[in-house]
Design a protein around this motif. Structure first.
Motif, PDB file in Angstrom:
ATOM      1  N   ALA A 265       0.847  -1.186   0.000  1.00 54.13           N
ATOM      2  CA  ALA A 265       0.000   0.000   0.000  1.00 54.13           C
ATOM      3  C   ALA A 265       0.882   1.235   0.000  1.00 54.13           C
ATOM      4  CB  ALA A 265      -0.937   0.018   1.213  1.00 54.13           C
ATOM      5  N   ILE A 267       0.537   5.084   1.343  1.00 59.09           N
ATOM      6  CA  ILE A 267      -0.266   5.993   2.158  1.00 59.09           C
ATOM      7  C   ILE A 267       0.112   7.416   1.787  1.00 59.09           C
ATOM      8  CG2 ILE A 267      -0.853   6.689   4.505  1.00 59.09           C
ATOM      9  CD1 ILE A 267      -0.116   3.878   5.401  1.00 59.09           C
ATOM     10  N   VAL A 313      -3.800   4.805  -0.497  1.00 60.37           N
ATOM     11  CA  VAL A 313      -4.738   5.111   0.585  1.00 60.37           C
ATOM     12  C   VAL A 313      -4.491   6.544   1.049  1.00 60.37           C
ATOM     13  CG1 VAL A 313      -5.555   4.466   2.871  1.00 60.37           C
ATOM     14  CG2 VAL A 313      -4.719   2.700   1.301  1.00 60.37           C
ATOM     15  N   GLU A 314      -5.548   7.347   1.044  1.00 60.72           N
ATOM     16  CA  GLU A 314      -5.437   8.727   1.504  1.00 60.72           C
ATOM     17  C   GLU A 314      -5.653   8.769   3.021  1.00 60.72           C
ATOM     18  OE1 GLU A 314      -8.026  11.267  -0.642  1.00 60.72           O
ATOM     19  OE2 GLU A 314      -6.963  11.017  -2.558  1.00 60.72           O
ATOM     20  N   SER A 315      -4.576   9.102   3.737  1.00 59.99           N
ATOM     21  CA  SER A 315      -4.625   9.248   5.195  1.00 59.99           C
ATOM     22  C   SER A 315      -3.626  10.332   5.566  1.00 59.99           C
ATOM     23  CB  SER A 315      -4.293   7.926   5.891  1.00 59.99           C
ATOM     24  OG  SER A 315      -4.378   8.064   7.297  1.00 59.99           O
ATOM     25  N   ALA A 319       0.214   9.745   6.835  1.00 60.22           N
ATOM     26  CA  ALA A 319       1.253   9.952   5.820  1.00 60.22           C
ATOM     27  C   ALA A 319       2.327  10.903   6.336  1.00 60.22           C
ATOM     28  CB  ALA A 319       0.627  10.487   4.539  1.00 60.22           C
ATOM     29  N   VAL A 340      -1.021   1.904  11.317  1.00 66.27           N
ATOM     30  CA  VAL A 340      -0.679   1.253  10.052  1.00 66.27           C
ATOM     31  C   VAL A 340      -1.392  -0.084   9.928  1.00 66.27           C
ATOM     32  CG1 VAL A 340       1.223   0.196   8.753  1.00 66.27           C
ATOM     33  CG2 VAL A 340       1.543   2.422   9.835  1.00 66.27           C
ATOM     34  N   VAL A 343      -4.840   0.415   8.564  1.00 65.37           N
ATOM     35  CA  VAL A 343      -4.864   0.713   7.124  1.00 65.37           C
ATOM     36  C   VAL A 343      -4.590  -0.555   6.319  1.00 65.37           C
ATOM     37  CG1 VAL A 343      -3.721   1.999   5.276  1.00 65.37           C
ATOM     38  CG2 VAL A 343      -4.239   3.114   7.455  1.00 65.37           C
ATOM     39  N   GLU A 365     -10.158   8.604   8.959  1.00 67.28           N
ATOM     40  CA  GLU A 365      -8.827   8.927   9.476  1.00 67.28           C
ATOM     41  C   GLU A 365      -8.532   8.061  10.704  1.00 67.28           C
ATOM     42  OE1 GLU A 365      -5.549  10.076   8.883  1.00 67.28           O
ATOM     43  OE2 GLU A 365      -6.708  11.761   8.074  1.00 67.28           O
TER      44      GLU A 365
END
Length: 375
Positions: A265, A267, A313-315, A319, A340, A343, A365
């Protein structure tokens, strides 16, 4: 003791040493190769063009003797005849001279390459030292030159005697032939003699070229201390340091980008941050960071992940926390294990259900501990 002190010249020359030698005009050159190629080329030209040379020379002789006595007293006639003869001779010899010029250039370039050095034209006053001159007389180079001179004398002399002895009846018979035929015959025999003489010269050049290359490499060898001093000098230059740093950064970035397709993934903060993670439960005790970057590098990581089918993945909070607290090729900080894990568990579940979207994944979030949070 010389070897223990590092003064024995056992190290191969560095690229900088080779470059400095070329700047000084110190490059391998074989005079024997030049002599052999010029002799061979000249003899081939004589054999192939000798008959044409003889015919043209006979025509010039006939034209010169055909001048009437009245023409001699004409102011312009002798000059015209001489000019015509000179132009004819120039046209006759031009191909031969051009061939010799090309061979004279190619022979040195063949083993040392093209090189221009103004420093080699400067006078070397140390050569006027009589003690140095005496030392050169008894050096390995002088002995090699003496050996080559004796070899040339014996080989070339033996071949010349053998060829002349074999052609003796034919050469003596030239006196009974008509002049044009005798000249053409003599020109052909001279060319063949030159060809035979070129054979031992090529043999000598075959030994001289490897010896010249070996001697050149031996003269440029360095002591261990010289190599160390050169490395210190190079590494101490600001421009070299900067270049090394840039090369290291470029190499690290290429290596980092090569690992992105193998991530589980990526992030991201939607615009500025990107962190690629990998986790294998069987072999890893914690997720590992494969790549991270901001701005342009982050965009490249995202693009490479999208092209490789790696979930993005948008976090934003996670990030930023990973970027400022994690390191490439290291496990993530313990404080971020739970965030983590949430996610990756979400991503693994989507993959198991075959529901991974092509677009970036938006999920609630996750909680990032205050100690590693970066707003």
């Amino acid at each position: 003791m010389a070897e223990e002190d590092g003064q024995e010249r056992t190290e191969e020359p560095t690229p900088r040493r080779l470059e400095q030698a070329r700047e000084k005009g110190q490059i391998p050159r074989s005079r024997e190769l030049s002599t052999a190629l010029l002799t061979l080329g000249g003899s081939v030209a004589l054999v192939s063009m000798g008959a044409g040379y003889v015919d043209t020379l006979l025509e010039l002789m006939r034209a010169g003797f055909a001048l009437e006595w009245r023409d001699i007293f004409e102011p312009t006639r002798p000059a015209q005849a001489l000019g015509h003869a000179l132009l004819t001779m120039l046209g006759l010899l031009a191909p031969f001279l051009l061939l010799m010029w090309v061979l004279a250039l190619l022979a040195p370039i063949a083993i040392g390459g093209w090189n221009w050095s103004a420093e080699s034209l400067a006078p070397k006053w140390e050569r006027l030292d009589p003690l140095t001159g005496i030392g050169r007389l008894f050096s390995l180079h002088a002995l090699a030159e003496l050996g080559k001179a004796l070899a040339k004398f014996l080989l070339v002399g033996s071949v010349a005697i053998w060829v002349l002895h074999d052609a003796e009846p034919e050469l003596l018979g030239l006196a009974a032939e008509p002049l044009p035929l005798a000249l053409a015959h003599a020109g052909t025999r001279i060319g063949e003699l030159a060809l035979w003489l070129a054979a031992p010269l090529l043999l000598i050049a075959g030994f001289d070229v490897p010896f010249t290359l070996w001697q050149h490499a031996k003269e440029l060898r360095m002591t261990l201390q010289e190599v160390k001093d050169e490395m210190k000098d190079i590494e101490g230059r600001p421009e070299i340091k900067g270049k090394l740093r840039r090369m290291q950064m470029e190499f690290a970035q290429r290596r980092m980008m090569d690992q992105v397709p193998g991530a589980d993934a990526v992030i991201v903060n939607p615009e500025h941050y990107a962190v690629a993670l990998k986790y294998e439960a069987e072999t890893m005790k914690a997720p590992k960071v494969l790549a991270l970057g901001i701005d342009e590098i982050a965009l490249r990581i995202r693009a490479l992940a999208g092209a490789s089918g790696v979930p993005v993945v948008e976090s934003p909070l996670l990030a930023r926390a990973l970027y400022y607290n994690a390191k490439i090729d290291r496990d993530i900080p313990v404080a971020l294990y739970l965030a983590v894990a949430q996610v990756l568990a979400y991503v693994f579940q989507l993959r198991a259900d075959h529901e991974l979207p092509g677009a970036p994944i938006r999920m609630p979030e996750v909680e990032v501990p205050a100690g590693v949070r970066t707003e």
